[in-house]
Design a protein around this motif. Structure first.
Motif, PDB file in Angstrom:
ATOM      1  N   ARG A   1       0.824  -1.211   0.000  1.00 42.56           N
ATOM      2  CA  ARG A   1       0.000   0.000   0.000  1.00 42.56           C
ATOM      3  C   ARG A   1       0.861   1.265   0.000  1.00 42.56           C
ATOM      4  NH1 ARG A   1      -4.983   1.605   2.914  1.00 42.56           N
ATOM      5  NH2 ARG A   1      -4.833   3.839   3.288  1.00 42.56           N
ATOM      6  N   GLU A   2       1.888   1.296   0.854  1.00 43.71           N
ATOM      7  CA  GLU A   2       2.730   2.489   0.960  1.00 43.71           C
ATOM      8  C   GLU A   2       3.417   2.797  -0.365  1.00 43.71           C
ATOM      9  OE1 GLU A   2       2.854  -0.111   2.954  1.00 43.71           O
ATOM     10  OE2 GLU A   2       1.908   0.691   4.789  1.00 43.71           O
TER      11      GLU A   2
ATOM     12  N   GLU B   1       0.885   4.344  -2.825  1.00 43.24           N
ATOM     13  CA  GLU B   1       0.562   5.725  -2.466  1.00 43.24           C
ATOM     14  C   GLU B   1       1.706   6.663  -2.820  1.00 43.24           C
ATOM     15  OE1 GLU B   1      -2.506   4.872   1.267  1.00 43.24           O
ATOM     16  OE2 GLU B   1      -0.397   5.352   1.659  1.00 43.24           O
TER      17      GLU B   1
ATOM     18  N   TYR C   1       0.898   9.812  -5.521  1.00 47.06           N
ATOM     19  CA  TYR C   1       0.688  11.135  -4.942  1.00 47.06           C
ATOM     20  C   TYR C   1       2.020  11.851  -4.726  1.00 47.06           C
ATOM     21  CZ  TYR C   1      -4.052   9.550  -3.996  1.00 47.06           C
ATOM     22  OH  TYR C   1      -5.328   9.070  -4.130  1.00 47.06           O
TER      23      TYR C   1
ATOM     24  N   GLU D   1      -3.296  16.073  -0.998  1.00 49.07           N
ATOM     25  CA  GLU D   1      -4.003  15.531   0.159  1.00 49.07           C
ATOM     26  C   GLU D   1      -4.402  14.084  -0.081  1.00 49.07           C
ATOM     27  OE1 GLU D   1      -7.898  16.587   2.949  1.00 49.07           O
ATOM     28  OE2 GLU D   1      -7.232  17.978   1.389  1.00 49.07           O
ATOM     29  N   LEU D   2      -4.116  13.233   0.892  1.00 52.49           N
ATOM     30  CA  LEU D   2      -4.391  11.814   0.774  1.00 52.49           C
ATOM     31  C   LEU D   2      -5.216  11.355   1.968  1.00 52.49           C
ATOM     32  CD1 LEU D   2      -3.957   9.059  -0.572  1.00 52.49           C
ATOM     33  CD2 LEU D   2      -1.817   8.861   0.721  1.00 52.49           C
ATOM     34  N   GLU D   3      -6.458  10.985   1.712  1.00 51.39           N
ATOM     35  CA  GLU D   3      -7.307  10.463   2.776  1.00 51.39           C
ATOM     36  C   GLU D   3      -6.909   9.031   3.095  1.00 51.39           C
ATOM     37  OE1 GLU D   3     -11.377  10.920   1.774  1.00 51.39           O
ATOM     38  OE2 GLU D   3     -11.257  13.092   1.475  1.00 51.39           O
ATOM     39  N   SER D   4      -7.153   8.609   4.303  1.00 54.81           N
ATOM     40  CA  SER D   4      -6.668   7.312   4.781  1.00 54.81           C
ATOM     41  C   SER D   4      -7.200   6.146   3.961  1.00 54.81           C
ATOM     42  CB  SER D   4      -7.042   7.121   6.249  1.00 54.81           C
ATOM     43  OG  SER D   4      -8.453   7.166   6.416  1.00 54.81           O
ATOM     44  N   ASN D   5      -8.411   6.273   3.405  1.00 54.80           N
ATOM     45  CA  ASN D   5      -8.996   5.164   2.655  1.00 54.80           C
ATOM     46  C   ASN D   5      -9.005   5.421   1.152  1.00 54.80           C
ATOM     47  OD1 ASN D   5     -10.922   7.199   2.651  1.00 54.80           O
ATOM     48  ND2 ASN D   5     -12.641   5.761   2.689  1.00 54.80           N
TER      49      ASN D   5
ATOM     50  N   GLU E   1      -8.124   2.346  -1.089  1.00 51.26           N
ATOM     51  CA  GLU E   1      -9.184   1.337  -1.079  1.00 51.26           C
ATOM     52  C   GLU E   1     -10.356   1.771  -1.958  1.00 51.26           C
ATOM     53  OE1 GLU E   1      -7.551   2.328   1.552  1.00 51.26           O
ATOM     54  OE2 GLU E   1      -6.761   0.524   2.511  1.00 51.26           O
TER      55      GLU E   1
END
Length: 220
Positions: free
Chosen positions: A171-172, A175, A179, A184-188, A191
């Protein structure tokens, strides 16, 4: 693709960053050569656009330092230095491509895509996986020959997965690729993108390996 832009001219830098972002690239922009020295260890950049006339550290010196340190990120030199000696010097110092100002943004983007293909061992701009095809130039995807309506981030995620067939992407890592700084990156967010792609492609196209990340499923 995530790009590092090193350019001290504010007008050029702003134009290149904005233009490449509109074309689907994630772009981080630095204006000082010394500041950029350690940047390639801070994020997994797919390529670098490098000016040579930089404050702090000249671009040629910066490029040589990157290569001596073992950095293998593709570098496109974008500069006003247009002599044959400058071009040869840049390529011999480790640049993968050399483009002289003034330039067309479309050509910068095309050269970056070519560097990206070369790094991933791709001979063309069309990626496929079973019934799915992705045109890297046109930024379009089709399933069974029918066009798909995908957002910019969905296209970028799909490209990343197709360029890493057979690999599990944490996942990291995903991301970091999708980005740039200040976005801005929301936690979900990831997903959500995966969920939307599955709805459009089919649930089996993207596999989640719990605790490990995402990978492409078996082509249908």
């Amino acid at each position: 693709m995530r790009i590092l832009l090193v350019e001290d001219d504010c007008q050029i830098g702003d134009g290149v960053q904005a233009g490449l972002r509109q074309l689907g690239f994630a772009v981080d922009w630095l204006r000082d050569g010394r500041q950029a020295l350690g940047a390639l260890t801070d994020a997994p950049y797919d390529a670098v656009v490098l000016d040579l006339g930089l404050p702090g550290m000249d671009g040629m010196e910066l490029l040589s330092a990157w290569r001596r340190g073992g950095c293998d990120a593709p570098v496109l030199v974008l500069t006003a230095r247009d002599s044959l000696a400058d071009r040869l010097g840049g390529l011999d110092a480790g640049a993968d491509d050399y483009l002289v100002k003034p330039f067309a943004l479309a050509e910068v983007a095309a050269r970056l895509r070519a560097l990206h293909r070369r790094r991933h061992g791709l001979s063309q701009s069309l990626l496929s996986h079973g019934r799915l095809s992705l045109d890297l130039v046109g930024k379009t995807a089709t399933l069974d020959g029918e066009a798909l309506e995908l957002t910019g981030k969905e296209l970028a995620l799909l490209e990343l997965l197709l360029c890493n067939k057979g690999r599990v992407l944490p996942r990291e890592r995903i991301e970091e690729k999708l980005y740039g700084w200040g976005q801005e990156l929301e936690s979900n967010a990831l997903e959500v993108h995966v969920h939307h792609l599955r709805k459009k492609l089919g649930a089996g196209f993207i596999r989640t390996l719990r605790g490990l990340g995402y990978t492409l499923g078996d082509p249908a």
